[in-house]
Design a protein around this motif. Structure first.
Motif, PDB file in Angstrom:
ATOM      1  N   VAL A  79      88.245  -3.059  86.249  1.00  0.00           N
ATOM      2  CA  VAL A  79      88.325  -1.607  86.388  1.00  0.00           C
ATOM      3  C   VAL A  79      88.696  -1.032  85.024  1.00  0.00           C
ATOM      4  O   VAL A  79      89.694  -1.440  84.427  1.00  0.00           O
ATOM      5  CB  VAL A  79      89.370  -1.198  87.436  1.00  0.00           C
ATOM      6  N   LEU A  80      87.904  -0.096  84.541  1.00  0.00           N
ATOM      7  CA  LEU A  80      88.164   0.551  83.257  1.00  0.00           C
ATOM      8  C   LEU A  80      88.614   1.983  83.528  1.00  0.00           C
ATOM      9  O   LEU A  80      87.835   2.807  84.013  1.00  0.00           O
ATOM     10  CB  LEU A  80      86.899   0.551  82.391  1.00  0.00           C
ATOM     11  N   THR A  81      89.859   2.266  83.252  1.00  0.00           N
ATOM     12  CA  THR A  81      90.411   3.596  83.497  1.00  0.00           C
ATOM     13  C   THR A  81      90.310   4.434  82.232  1.00  0.00           C
ATOM     14  O   THR A  81      90.715   3.984  81.154  1.00  0.00           O
ATOM     15  CB  THR A  81      91.877   3.495  83.945  1.00  0.00           C
ATOM     16  N   VAL A  82      89.755   5.637  82.364  1.00  0.00           N
ATOM     17  CA  VAL A  82      89.515   6.473  81.185  1.00  0.00           C
ATOM     18  C   VAL A  82      90.132   7.854  81.371  1.00  0.00           C
ATOM     19  O   VAL A  82      90.375   8.308  82.490  1.00  0.00           O
ATOM     20  CB  VAL A  82      87.997   6.620  80.903  1.00  0.00           C
ATOM     21  N   GLY A  87      81.459  19.983  77.879  1.00  0.00           N
ATOM     22  CA  GLY A  87      81.362  20.231  79.318  1.00  0.00           C
ATOM     23  C   GLY A  87      81.739  18.995  80.112  1.00  0.00           C
ATOM     24  O   GLY A  87      81.809  17.884  79.574  1.00  0.00           O
ATOM     25  N   PRO A  88      81.979  19.163  81.421  1.00  0.00           N
ATOM     26  CA  PRO A  88      82.483  18.050  82.236  1.00  0.00           C
ATOM     27  C   PRO A  88      81.539  16.862  82.340  1.00  0.00           C
ATOM     28  O   PRO A  88      81.981  15.709  82.300  1.00  0.00           O
ATOM     29  CB  PRO A  88      82.709  18.698  83.614  1.00  0.00           C
ATOM     30  N   GLU A  89      80.233  17.121  82.461  1.00  0.00           N
ATOM     31  CA  GLU A  89      79.285  16.014  82.589  1.00  0.00           C
ATOM     32  C   GLU A  89      79.223  15.186  81.307  1.00  0.00           C
ATOM     33  O   GLU A  89      79.287  13.952  81.327  1.00  0.00           O
ATOM     34  CB  GLU A  89      77.895  16.553  82.942  1.00  0.00           C
ATOM     35  N   ALA A  90      79.099  15.876  80.168  1.00  0.00           N
ATOM     36  CA  ALA A  90      79.011  15.173  78.892  1.00  0.00           C
ATOM     37  C   ALA A  90      80.311  14.452  78.573  1.00  0.00           C
ATOM     38  O   ALA A  90      80.301  13.320  78.066  1.00  0.00           O
ATOM     39  CB  ALA A  90      78.665  16.163  77.780  1.00  0.00           C
ATOM     40  N   ALA A  91      81.435  15.084  78.865  1.00  0.00           N
ATOM     41  CA  ALA A  91      82.727  14.468  78.574  1.00  0.00           C
ATOM     42  C   ALA A  91      82.926  13.199  79.394  1.00  0.00           C
ATOM     43  O   ALA A  91      83.411  12.176  78.894  1.00  0.00           O
ATOM     44  CB  ALA A  91      83.847  15.460  78.850  1.00  0.00           C
ATOM     45  N   ALA A  92      82.560  13.260  80.672  1.00  0.00           N
ATOM     46  CA  ALA A  92      82.687  12.067  81.522  1.00  0.00           C
ATOM     47  C   ALA A  92      81.758  10.962  81.049  1.00  0.00           C
ATOM     48  O   ALA A  92      82.136   9.781  81.022  1.00  0.00           O
ATOM     49  CB  ALA A  92      82.376  12.433  82.979  1.00  0.00           C
ATOM     50  N   ARG A  93      80.546  11.333  80.635  1.00  0.00           N
ATOM     51  CA  ARG A  93      79.591  10.336  80.140  1.00  0.00           C
ATOM     52  C   ARG A  93      80.110   9.674  78.870  1.00  0.00           C
ATOM     53  O   ARG A  93      80.038   8.450  78.722  1.00  0.00           O
ATOM     54  CB  ARG A  93      78.241  10.991  79.888  1.00  0.00           C
ATOM     55  N   GLY A 125      82.051   4.933  76.262  1.00  0.00           N
ATOM     56  CA  GLY A 125      83.028   4.387  75.332  1.00  0.00           C
ATOM     57  C   GLY A 125      83.773   3.210  75.929  1.00  0.00           C
ATOM     58  O   GLY A 125      83.962   2.171  75.279  1.00  0.00           O
ATOM     59  N   ALA A 126      84.191   3.344  77.193  1.00  0.00           N
ATOM     60  CA  ALA A 126      84.915   2.263  77.861  1.00  0.00           C
ATOM     61  C   ALA A 126      84.013   1.053  78.103  1.00  0.00           C
ATOM     62  O   ALA A 126      84.438  -0.099  77.915  1.00  0.00           O
ATOM     63  CB  ALA A 126      85.478   2.766  79.188  1.00  0.00           C
ATOM     64  N   LEU A 127      82.766   1.293  78.505  1.00  0.00           N
ATOM     65  CA  LEU A 127      81.841   0.185  78.750  1.00  0.00           C
ATOM     66  C   LEU A 127      81.568  -0.591  77.465  1.00  0.00           C
ATOM     67  O   LEU A 127      81.535  -1.829  77.471  1.00  0.00           O
ATOM     68  CB  LEU A 127      80.526   0.713  79.333  1.00  0.00           C
ATOM     69  N   SER A 128      81.381   0.123  76.370  1.00  0.00           N
ATOM     70  CA  SER A 128      81.090  -0.546  75.096  1.00  0.00           C
ATOM     71  C   SER A 128      82.264  -1.398  74.635  1.00  0.00           C
ATOM     72  O   SER A 128      82.079  -2.537  74.184  1.00  0.00           O
ATOM     73  CB  SER A 128      80.737   0.493  74.030  1.00  0.00           C
ATOM     74  N   ASP A 155      86.968   4.125  86.327  1.00  0.00           N
ATOM     75  CA  ASP A 155      87.754   5.127  87.043  1.00  0.00           C
ATOM     76  C   ASP A 155      87.958   6.316  86.120  1.00  0.00           C
ATOM     77  O   ASP A 155      88.717   6.241  85.159  1.00  0.00           O
ATOM     78  CB  ASP A 155      89.101   4.541  87.487  1.00  0.00           C
ATOM     79  N   HIS A 156      87.256   7.424  86.426  1.00  0.00           N
ATOM     80  CA  HIS A 156      87.357   8.615  85.582  1.00  0.00           C
ATOM     81  C   HIS A 156      88.608   9.435  85.887  1.00  0.00           C
ATOM     82  O   HIS A 156      88.904  10.399  85.166  1.00  0.00           O
ATOM     83  CB  HIS A 156      86.123   9.499  85.774  1.00  0.00           C
ATOM     84  N   GLN A 157      89.304   9.096  86.946  1.00  0.00           N
ATOM     85  CA  GLN A 157      90.527   9.803  87.356  1.00  0.00           C
ATOM     86  C   GLN A 157      90.275  11.296  87.610  1.00  0.00           C
ATOM     87  O   GLN A 157      91.142  12.133  87.350  1.00  0.00           O
ATOM     88  CB  GLN A 157      91.636   9.647  86.306  1.00  0.00           C
ATOM     89  N   LEU A 158      89.099  11.615  88.133  1.00  0.00           N
ATOM     90  CA  LEU A 158      88.748  13.015  88.369  1.00  0.00           C
ATOM     91  C   LEU A 158      88.873  13.414  89.832  1.00  0.00           C
ATOM     92  O   LEU A 158      88.748  14.597  90.153  1.00  0.00           O
ATOM     93  CB  LEU A 158      87.305  13.276  87.893  1.00  0.00           C
TER      94      LEU A 158
END
Length: 330
Positions: free
Chosen positions: A89-92, A99-105, A110-113, A61-64
């Motif tokens: 559910v991993l909330t980040v 930029g928004p794409e790189a930051a979300a990635r 990070g959360a998945l790892s 959950d990127h909360q975006l």
């Protein structure tokens, strides 16, 4: 009667991607609820028990967007229906750097790892398809990137596996339809503010219309070929680095110029890039311009001054050596 051909394709891809996972190992599907990752989760749920593996699911959950928490819970709830456990559910918190794409990635990986470490997962499956690979190659071309960038996404990166890189997006959509699964269409995937969305919705369709069908497949094939070449050059550069490195400690790397001079340009510049990063230069800030400037200290030596590098480092040539270190160098 066997499964629908699309279902058979995604199951076969997942089975092959997990072939080396030890019996009893935990494999997690990263699932957003879209067609690609939903087909991935369903395939894992089918294949894992038959391969004597455990299958689980992670959703981020990127909360975006409004309602993102509820949608993430729905995806996690679907895991129980499919028979995937654990399901989390991993909330980040998504930052702004890059930029928004790189930051979300970055936040997502990070959360998945962290979750994979905590759960002891042997592998994490990602739902990137052949179409995603084609988009990645086009983006690399547009940036003027080298063969490593043009090689796109790897099928295996550490614990991450991408089973669908040879499968078109249409197959995952068809698999979901055949299995009665209803994907969630993320509005961000149609938002033209994002570069990748414009490549997907505007650039690739124009190429297909003007050049004929099969462009995405050809771009994905280009990625495979470029990856083979880049892997070979990187391996050569690794050996050359070991041969040329006189010292390699945090904050300072010294290389023998004699061992660098006769290397092919592509190999030598890889060695120089590695030296700069090993000394402490941030890899994301190190450009081709920086590397070529350092390269001229080897190939066009005229007694020139030191080259400034990102992270407060410099590269300087002294007495037959190239030193990359934190400035100032004594």
């Amino acid at each position: 009667m066997g499964p629908h051909p699309a279902v058979a394709d995604v199951r076969r891809a997942v089975r092959e991607a997990m072939a080396d996972v030890p019996e009893g190992g935990l494999v997690l599907a990263a699932c957003s609820g879209g067609a690609d990752s939903l087909a991935l989760a369903a395939a894992l749920a089918f294949v894992a028990p038959r391969a004597r593996l455990r299958g689980g699911l992670l959703t981020v959950d990127h909360q975006l967007q409004p309602g993102s928490a509820g949608r993430a819970e729905q995806v996690a709830g679907l895991a129980e229906t499919l028979g995937l456990q654990p399901a989390e559910v991993l909330t980040v918190e998504v930052g702004r750097e890059g930029g928004p794409e790189a930051a979300a990635r970055d936040a997502r990986y990070g959360a998945l790892s962290k979750a994979a470490d905590r759960l002891g997962a042997a592998a994490v499956l990602l739902g990137h398809t052949r179409d995603d690979q084609a988009e990645t190659v086009l983006l690399g071309l547009a940036r003027g990137s080298g063969p490593r960038s043009l090689s796109g996404m790897a099928a295996v990166t550490g614990r991450y596996r991408r089973p669908f890189l040879e499968i078109p997006r249409a197959t995952t959509v068809a698999a979901c339809r055949a299995l009665g699964l209803v994907p969630w269409d993320d509005p961000h995937n149609a938002d033209p503010r994002y570069t990748r969305v414009r490549v997907r919705t505007r650039v690739l369709p124009v190429l297909e219309a003007e050049l004929g069908p099969g462009v995405a497949e050809a771009l994905a094939r280009t990625a495979r070929l470029a990856r083979d070449d880049a892997d070979a050059l990187d391996a050569w550069a690794d050996r050359a680095y070991q041969d040329c490195a006189l010292s390699d400690i945090a904050g300072s790397v010294t290389l023998a110029v004699e061992g660098l001079r006769d290397l092919p340009d592509a190999v030598r510049r890889r060695v120089l890039r590695r030296a700069a990063i090993a000394a402490g230069t941030p890899s994301g800030a190190l450009s081709e311009t920086h590397v070529r400037a350092v390269d001229r200290l080897i190939t066009h030596w005229r007694g020139q001054k030191a080259v400034d590098l990102p992270g407060g480092l410099v590269a300087v040539r002294r007495y037959g050596t190239l030193i990359v270190a934190i400035s100032p160098i004594p």
